[in-house]
Scaffold this motif. Sequence first.
Motif, PDB file in Angstrom:
ATOM      1  N   CYS A   1      -0.863  -1.923 -10.680  1.00 49.13           N
ATOM      2  CA  CYS A   1      -0.767  -0.793  -9.884  1.00 49.13           C
ATOM      3  C   CYS A   1      -2.564  -0.381  -9.916  1.00 49.13           C
ATOM      4  CB  CYS A   1      -0.342   0.627 -10.497  1.00 49.13           C
ATOM      5  SG  CYS A   1      -0.697   1.981  -9.408  1.00 49.13           S
ATOM      6  N   CYS A   2      -2.966  -0.548  -8.383  1.00 50.54           N
ATOM      7  CA  CYS A   2      -4.422  -0.525  -8.454  1.00 50.54           C
ATOM      8  C   CYS A   2      -4.609   0.881  -7.640  1.00 50.54           C
ATOM      9  CB  CYS A   2      -5.060  -1.773  -7.370  1.00 50.54           C
ATOM     10  SG  CYS A   2      -6.658  -1.433  -6.986  1.00 50.54           S
ATOM     11  N   SER A   3      -5.441   1.556  -8.246  1.00 52.31           N
ATOM     12  CA  SER A   3      -6.074   2.873  -7.617  1.00 52.31           C
ATOM     13  C   SER A   3      -7.377   2.585  -6.991  1.00 52.31           C
ATOM     14  CB  SER A   3      -6.102   4.013  -8.913  1.00 52.31           C
ATOM     15  OG  SER A   3      -4.471   4.272  -9.418  1.00 52.31           O
ATOM     16  N   TYR A   4      -7.936   3.383  -5.986  1.00 53.28           N
ATOM     17  CA  TYR A   4      -9.163   3.348  -5.588  1.00 53.28           C
ATOM     18  C   TYR A   4      -9.902   4.594  -5.691  1.00 53.28           C
ATOM     19  CZ  TYR A   4      -6.951  -0.467  -3.475  1.00 53.28           C
ATOM     20  OH  TYR A   4      -6.091  -1.821  -3.364  1.00 53.28           O
TER      21      TYR A   4
ATOM     22  N   LYS B   1       7.418   2.379  -9.576  1.00 54.26           N
ATOM     23  CA  LYS B   1       6.336   1.672 -10.115  1.00 54.26           C
ATOM     24  C   LYS B   1       6.432   0.123 -10.432  1.00 54.26           C
ATOM     25  CE  LYS B   1       2.210   2.369 -12.901  1.00 54.26           C
ATOM     26  NZ  LYS B   1       1.269   3.183 -13.885  1.00 54.26           N
TER      27      LYS B   1
ATOM     28  N   LYS C   1      -2.917   3.837  -3.278  1.00 51.03           N
ATOM     29  CA  LYS C   1      -2.851   2.930  -4.403  1.00 51.03           C
ATOM     30  C   LYS C   1      -2.106   1.790  -3.701  1.00 51.03           C
ATOM     31  CE  LYS C   1      -1.959   6.268  -8.116  1.00 51.03           C
ATOM     32  NZ  LYS C   1      -3.125   6.410  -8.867  1.00 51.03           N
ATOM     33  N   THR C   2      -2.378   0.379  -4.625  1.00 48.53           N
ATOM     34  CA  THR C   2      -1.579  -0.615  -4.164  1.00 48.53           C
ATOM     35  C   THR C   2      -0.692  -1.162  -5.379  1.00 48.53           C
ATOM     36  OG1 THR C   2      -3.489  -2.042  -4.605  1.00 48.53           O
ATOM     37  CG2 THR C   2      -2.888  -1.658  -2.228  1.00 48.53           C
TER      38      THR C   2
ATOM     39  N   LYS D   1       0.731  -1.393  -0.026  1.00 48.28           N
ATOM     40  CA  LYS D   1       0.024  -0.094   0.088  1.00 48.28           C
ATOM     41  C   LYS D   1       0.875   1.164  -0.072  1.00 48.28           C
ATOM     42  CE  LYS D   1      -3.405   2.360   3.010  1.00 48.28           C
ATOM     43  NZ  LYS D   1      -4.011   2.363   4.509  1.00 48.28           N
TER      44      LYS D   1
ATOM     45  N   GLU E   1     -12.218   0.415  -8.211  1.00 53.14           N
ATOM     46  CA  GLU E   1     -10.617   0.303  -8.520  1.00 53.14           C
ATOM     47  C   GLU E   1     -10.460   0.369 -10.062  1.00 53.14           C
ATOM     48  OE1 GLU E   1     -10.223  -3.184  -5.039  1.00 53.14           O
ATOM     49  OE2 GLU E   1      -9.360  -3.545  -6.842  1.00 53.14           O
TER      50      GLU E   1
ATOM     51  N   SER F   1      -5.129  10.096  -0.755  1.00 51.50           N
ATOM     52  CA  SER F   1      -5.414   8.811  -1.823  1.00 51.50           C
ATOM     53  C   SER F   1      -4.473   7.679  -1.418  1.00 51.50           C
ATOM     54  CB  SER F   1      -5.620   9.395  -3.199  1.00 51.50           C
ATOM     55  OG  SER F   1      -4.242   9.670  -3.448  1.00 51.50           O
TER      56      SER F   1
ATOM     57  N   ASP G   1      -4.424  -0.988 -13.356  1.00 51.98           N
ATOM     58  CA  ASP G   1      -3.236  -0.618 -14.385  1.00 51.98           C
ATOM     59  C   ASP G   1      -2.073  -1.806 -14.447  1.00 51.98           C
ATOM     60  OD1 ASP G   1      -4.168   2.103 -15.158  1.00 51.98           O
ATOM     61  OD2 ASP G   1      -3.532   2.942 -13.181  1.00 51.98           O
TER      62      ASP G   1
ATOM     63  N   SER H   1      -5.431  -1.079 -18.932  1.00 53.13           N
ATOM     64  CA  SER H   1      -5.993  -0.767 -17.487  1.00 53.13           C
ATOM     65  C   SER H   1      -7.643  -1.272 -17.740  1.00 53.13           C
ATOM     66  CB  SER H   1      -5.796   0.440 -17.010  1.00 53.13           C
ATOM     67  OG  SER H   1      -6.604   1.489 -17.691  1.00 53.13           O
TER      68      SER H   1
END
Lengths: 104, 104
Positions: A99-102, B11, A34-35, A25, A52, A32, A55, A79
Amino acid sequence: MDEFAGVTVNKSANIYFDGNVSSRKITFADGSVKTLGVMLPGEYEFGTEKAEIMDITTGELSVLLPESHEWETFKAGESFNVPADSSFQIKVAEVTDYCCSYVD
Amino acid sequence: MDEFAGVTVNKSANIYFDGNVSSRKITFADGSVKTLGVMLPGEYEFGTEKAEIMDITTGELSVLLPESHEWETFKAGESFNVPADSSFQIKVAEVTDYCCSYVD
């Protein structure tokens, strides 16, 4: 974007499926999150709370999104979006770095 | 220390041994570097350039250090040092989450 500057990184990894999926994380100054994770070849199911955006940095996988009847394949540079409060299935063909964005 | 604040995170992951070992580079404001990684059960050999300090966050592994004839076991909360320009062998018993620091 090759790197994320000025972030806070959790020292402990999130480890799933006996380590075949793991992520770290990172939290940005604006709060904000991302993981950044790695998935080994295999089949997995995940659940979401927030929406989510996944990418794909390297690798290849196929996804069966909620409400969908067709698996879609995604590769490096591509993505996909997953709605909040839902689950999705993944078939990882090659080791995949993501890469995961929430989304609030 | 549960997290590292104010760092830059790559990244892209470093992926070794078909993804059974993967890590993410983090760079601190002073330019120093650590990698945060996960190792799945298995046997691996690594080489060092700089000396390294390996901190075990979770999991368990055994290490055969250079010039040593005995495997040593390390668990969560423990760490070991590896000299520069050397190689070492690792047997991972449980999925292991680690933090590697590099010594100038």
